[in-house]
Design an enzyme around this catalytic site. Structure first.
Site, PDB file in Angstrom:
ATOM      1  CD  GLU A   1      -1.353  -0.271   3.674  1.00  0.00           C
ATOM      2  OE1 GLU A   1      -2.091   0.694   3.831  1.00  0.00           O
ATOM      3  OE2 GLU A   1      -1.362  -1.280   4.414  1.00  0.00           O
TER       4      GLU A   1
ATOM      5  CG  HIS B   1      -2.018  -7.152  10.449  1.00  0.00           C
ATOM      6  ND1 HIS B   1      -0.823  -6.693   9.943  1.00  0.00           N
ATOM      7  CD2 HIS B   1      -2.839  -6.068  10.546  1.00  0.00           C
ATOM      8  CE1 HIS B   1      -0.923  -5.394   9.720  1.00  0.00           C
ATOM      9  NE2 HIS B   1      -2.119  -4.985  10.094  1.00  0.00           N
TER      10      HIS B   1
ATOM     11  CB  CYS C   1      -2.211  -4.632   6.602  1.00  0.00           C
ATOM     12  SG  CYS C   1      -1.776  -2.979   7.143  1.00  0.00           S
TER      13      CYS C   1
ATOM     14  CE  LYS D   1      -6.195  -2.980  22.323  1.00  0.00           C
ATOM     15  NZ  LYS D   1      -7.028  -2.241  23.241  1.00  0.00           N
TER      16      LYS D   1
HETATM   17  N1  COA Z   1       1.275   2.384  31.125  1.00  0.00           N
HETATM   18  C1  COA Z   1       0.734   1.277  30.525  1.00  0.00           C
HETATM   19  N2  COA Z   1      -0.271   1.351  29.612  1.00  0.00           N
HETATM   20  C2  COA Z   1      -0.719   2.565  29.261  1.00  0.00           C
HETATM   21  C3  COA Z   1      -0.193   3.754  29.833  1.00  0.00           C
HETATM   22  C4  COA Z   1       0.847   3.630  30.813  1.00  0.00           C
HETATM   23  N3  COA Z   1       1.395   4.692  31.396  1.00  0.00           N
HETATM   24  N4  COA Z   1      -0.836   4.798  29.292  1.00  0.00           N
HETATM   25  C5  COA Z   1      -1.736   4.307  28.407  1.00  0.00           C
HETATM   26  N5  COA Z   1      -1.664   2.965  28.393  1.00  0.00           N
HETATM   27  C6  COA Z   1      -2.420   2.024  27.553  1.00  0.00           C
HETATM   28  C7  COA Z   1      -3.902   2.357  27.443  1.00  0.00           C
HETATM   29  O1  COA Z   1      -4.642   1.889  28.539  1.00  0.00           O
HETATM   30  C8  COA Z   1      -4.251   1.672  26.137  1.00  0.00           C
HETATM   31  O2  COA Z   1      -4.398   0.297  26.372  1.00  0.00           O
HETATM   32  P1  COA Z   1      -5.671  -0.502  25.765  1.00  0.00           P
HETATM   33  O3  COA Z   1      -5.575  -0.380  24.265  1.00  0.00           O
HETATM   34  O4  COA Z   1      -5.477  -1.891  26.242  1.00  0.00           O
HETATM   35  O5  COA Z   1      -6.894   0.169  26.286  1.00  0.00           O
HETATM   36  C9  COA Z   1      -2.974   1.829  25.297  1.00  0.00           C
HETATM   37  O6  COA Z   1      -1.933   2.145  26.233  1.00  0.00           O
HETATM   38  C10 COA Z   1      -3.049   2.939  24.288  1.00  0.00           C
HETATM   39  O7  COA Z   1      -3.465   4.102  24.921  1.00  0.00           O
HETATM   40  P2  COA Z   1      -4.484   5.090  24.209  1.00  0.00           P
HETATM   41  O8  COA Z   1      -4.812   6.172  25.155  1.00  0.00           O
HETATM   42  O9  COA Z   1      -5.606   4.315  23.601  1.00  0.00           O
HETATM   43  O10 COA Z   1      -3.505   5.656  23.068  1.00  0.00           O
HETATM   44  P3  COA Z   1      -3.788   6.640  21.879  1.00  0.00           P
HETATM   45  O11 COA Z   1      -5.108   7.306  21.996  1.00  0.00           O
HETATM   46  O12 COA Z   1      -2.576   7.489  21.816  1.00  0.00           O
HETATM   47  O13 COA Z   1      -3.887   5.705  20.573  1.00  0.00           O
HETATM   48  C11 COA Z   1      -3.527   3.959  18.986  1.00  0.00           C
HETATM   49  C12 COA Z   1      -3.247   4.474  20.419  1.00  0.00           C
HETATM   50  C13 COA Z   1      -2.954   2.558  18.866  1.00  0.00           C
HETATM   51  C14 COA Z   1      -5.040   3.895  18.761  1.00  0.00           C
HETATM   52  C15 COA Z   1      -2.820   4.894  17.962  1.00  0.00           C
HETATM   53  O14 COA Z   1      -1.451   4.783  18.154  1.00  0.00           O
HETATM   54  C16 COA Z   1      -3.150   4.555  16.514  1.00  0.00           C
HETATM   55  O15 COA Z   1      -4.163   5.001  15.982  1.00  0.00           O
HETATM   56  N6  COA Z   1      -2.283   3.757  15.849  1.00  0.00           N
HETATM   57  C17 COA Z   1      -2.510   3.277  14.498  1.00  0.00           C
HETATM   58  C18 COA Z   1      -3.403   2.051  14.538  1.00  0.00           C
HETATM   59  C19 COA Z   1      -3.478   1.394  13.212  1.00  0.00           C
HETATM   60  O16 COA Z   1      -2.495   1.337  12.539  1.00  0.00           O
HETATM   61  N7  COA Z   1      -4.665   0.873  12.818  1.00  0.00           N
HETATM   62  C20 COA Z   1      -4.867   0.274  11.534  1.00  0.00           C
HETATM   63  C21 COA Z   1      -3.990  -0.844  11.209  1.00  0.00           C
HETATM   64  S1  COA Z   1      -4.674  -2.410  11.388  1.00  0.00           S
END
Ligand code: COA
Length: 388
Positions: free
Chosen positions: A79, A233, A111, A242
């Site tokens: 992609e 993946h 992907c 998850k």
């Molecule tokens: N210690 C441990 N864990 C922590 C933490 C800390 N201090 N602070 C946050 N976390 C955890 C959260 O609880 C969360 O866990 P969960 O997913 O089990 O609930 C995780 O870290 C991520 O935190 P979150 O607040 O959701 O992060 P974010 O809003 O910054 O977004 C993603 C994270 C992954 C959604 C973001 O990085 C993203 O959009 N990535 C791209 C995803 C992608 O590529 N999708 C399509 C491809 S298939």
């Protein structure tokens, strides 16, 4: 007759950033990145590497002269294509001196592309057992500096040779798939970074996994006890966790421990490289077979492929006699361990050197790229590739 993966090659460039450094620079708790997201290091891709050169660097590690004579199908899943018309497969065919009597083309579904290629290759080799297919999954994952997705970037290429009587793993049963029109992640033509609704994407991924997992097991008369490991993946490691958690309650405590242990080895390469997009599932599979001490010939491994937008597929493979692939264990360990760690400011400079989407004549800094194949220059609307 058995058909499957005979060889797997992998390449990712020689630079990385540490996720603790990135967390500190972005005022985040490092444990969010290390535990919450599950990533330790992230590959940084210089502008002398693109999907063509990375695929060539991955493929040249595995293709020998016999393979060159037998490969007459080259499928390039990506992609991060380099041209809206000409396929990366044709560039690759030329760089590797592959057979001109071949079908070479590129395919895309986020992907999922490499899985589509692998399944097409399976059908082809089943009908032409004396032929081989080369299937590529190569991408550069870019979300942008200072974005929530930044911690889930990365890049690299997986190269797989599909053949009859394969050395690594053979297909086992018919796949289960599911698709739906979903806006969780996409990249309009005018953008160099993805648009993503990451939290929504998490939920869809798990739903698609459960859907295809249930369907596959029902179709093939299997249960969780029939799997030695399940690979995912992995755009980032937490996403696979998850998925796994969604089906673990189907297993006994003992079986749950086994599946968790195998998952922990399947994530080693991804947590140190980052997201490969379409190659990610196969990097998990490679990490599993190279790093697990508990696998044996005949073990069934589950594979869940997901491409946003969205397409999901679950299938399984059985390990074959030479699945340990010793050659690539040494290669990959030395490639990972000899990478140069960048400061966040050095990484930001490289990130901003991404080549513009316009006609520009320029020679790139290819002398500082130690890879065998590299992009040398842009000239008269063409990409000029070269090798050492
Ligand atoms: N210690 C441990 N864990 C922590 C933490 C800390 N201090 N602070 C946050 N976390 C955890 C959260 O609880 C969360 O866990 P969960 O997913 O089990 O609930 C995780 O870290 C991520 O935190 P979150 O607040 O959701 O992060 P974010 O809003 O910054 O977004 C993603 C994270 C992954 C959604 C973001 O990085 C993203 O959009 N990535 C791209 C995803 C992608 O590529 N999708 C399509 C491809 S298939």
């Amino acid at each position: 007759m058995k058909v499957g993966i005979d060889k797997i090659g992998f390449y990712s460039p020689n630079k990385y950033i540490d996720m603790v450094d990135l967390a500190n620079a972005r005022n985040e708790d490092p444990n969010k990145y290390l535990i919450g997201i599950g990533q330790k290091k992230q590959a940084v891709i210089p502008n002398t590497q693109d999907v063509v050169t990375m695929a060539a660097n991955a493929s040249q590690k595995i293709i020998n002269e016999d393979d060159k004579k037998s490969i007459d199908l080259i499928i390039f899943g990506t992609e991060t294509g380099v041209d809206n018309s000409k396929s990366a497969a044709i560039y690759l065919q030329n760089l590797l001196n592959l057979n001109a009597s071949a079908r070479a083309f590129e395919i895309k579904q986020a992907c999922y592309g490499a899985t589509a290629g692998l399944q097409m290759a399976k059908e082809y080799v089943t009908n032409h057992p004396d032929k081989k297919a080369l299937v590529i999954g190569a991408d550069i994952a870019r979300y942008g500096l200072n974005t929530p997705g930044e911690v889930t970037q990365g890049g690299g290429a997986i190269s797989m040779i599909v053949s009859s009587d394969p050395s690594i793993a053979s297909f086992d049963g018919e796949s289960a798939f599911h698709s739906d029109d979903i806006m969780d992640f996409w990249r309009p033509l005018y953008r160099t970074e993805a648009v993503v609704d990451g939290h929504y994407s998490n939920n869809v991924y798990v739903d698609f996994f459960k859907n295809t997992w249930d369907k596959y097991n029902q179709m093939n008369g299997l249960s969780i006890n029939d799997y030695k490991a399940i690979t995912f993946h992995l755009p980032y490691v937490k996403m696979g966790i998850k998925g796994l958690r969604a089906v673990l309650p189907e297993a006994s405590e003992l079986k749950q421990e086994e599946l968790k242990n195998e998952f922990n080895v399947s994530k080693i390469y991804s947590e140190n490289i980052g997201n490969l997009y379409t190659g990610s599932l196969y990097l998990s599979f490679l990490s599993l077979i190279n790093n697990s001490n508990d696998l044996k010939t005949g073990d069934r491994i589950g594979l869940f492929s997901y491409g946003s937008g969205a397409q999901g597929e679950f299938f399984s493979m059985k390990l074959e006699r030479s699945f340990k692939n010793n050659y690539s264990i040494e290669e990959i360990d030395s490639m990972m361990n000899s990478r140069k760690k960048l400061t966040i400011s050095e990484y930001e400079t490289i990130f901003n050197q991404w080549l513009p989407i316009k006609n520009i004549n320029m020679e790139l800094d290819w002398k500082s790229d130690d890879a065998e194949f590299f992009l040398k220059e842009l000239k008269d609307n063409q990409r000029i590739y070269d090798h050492k």
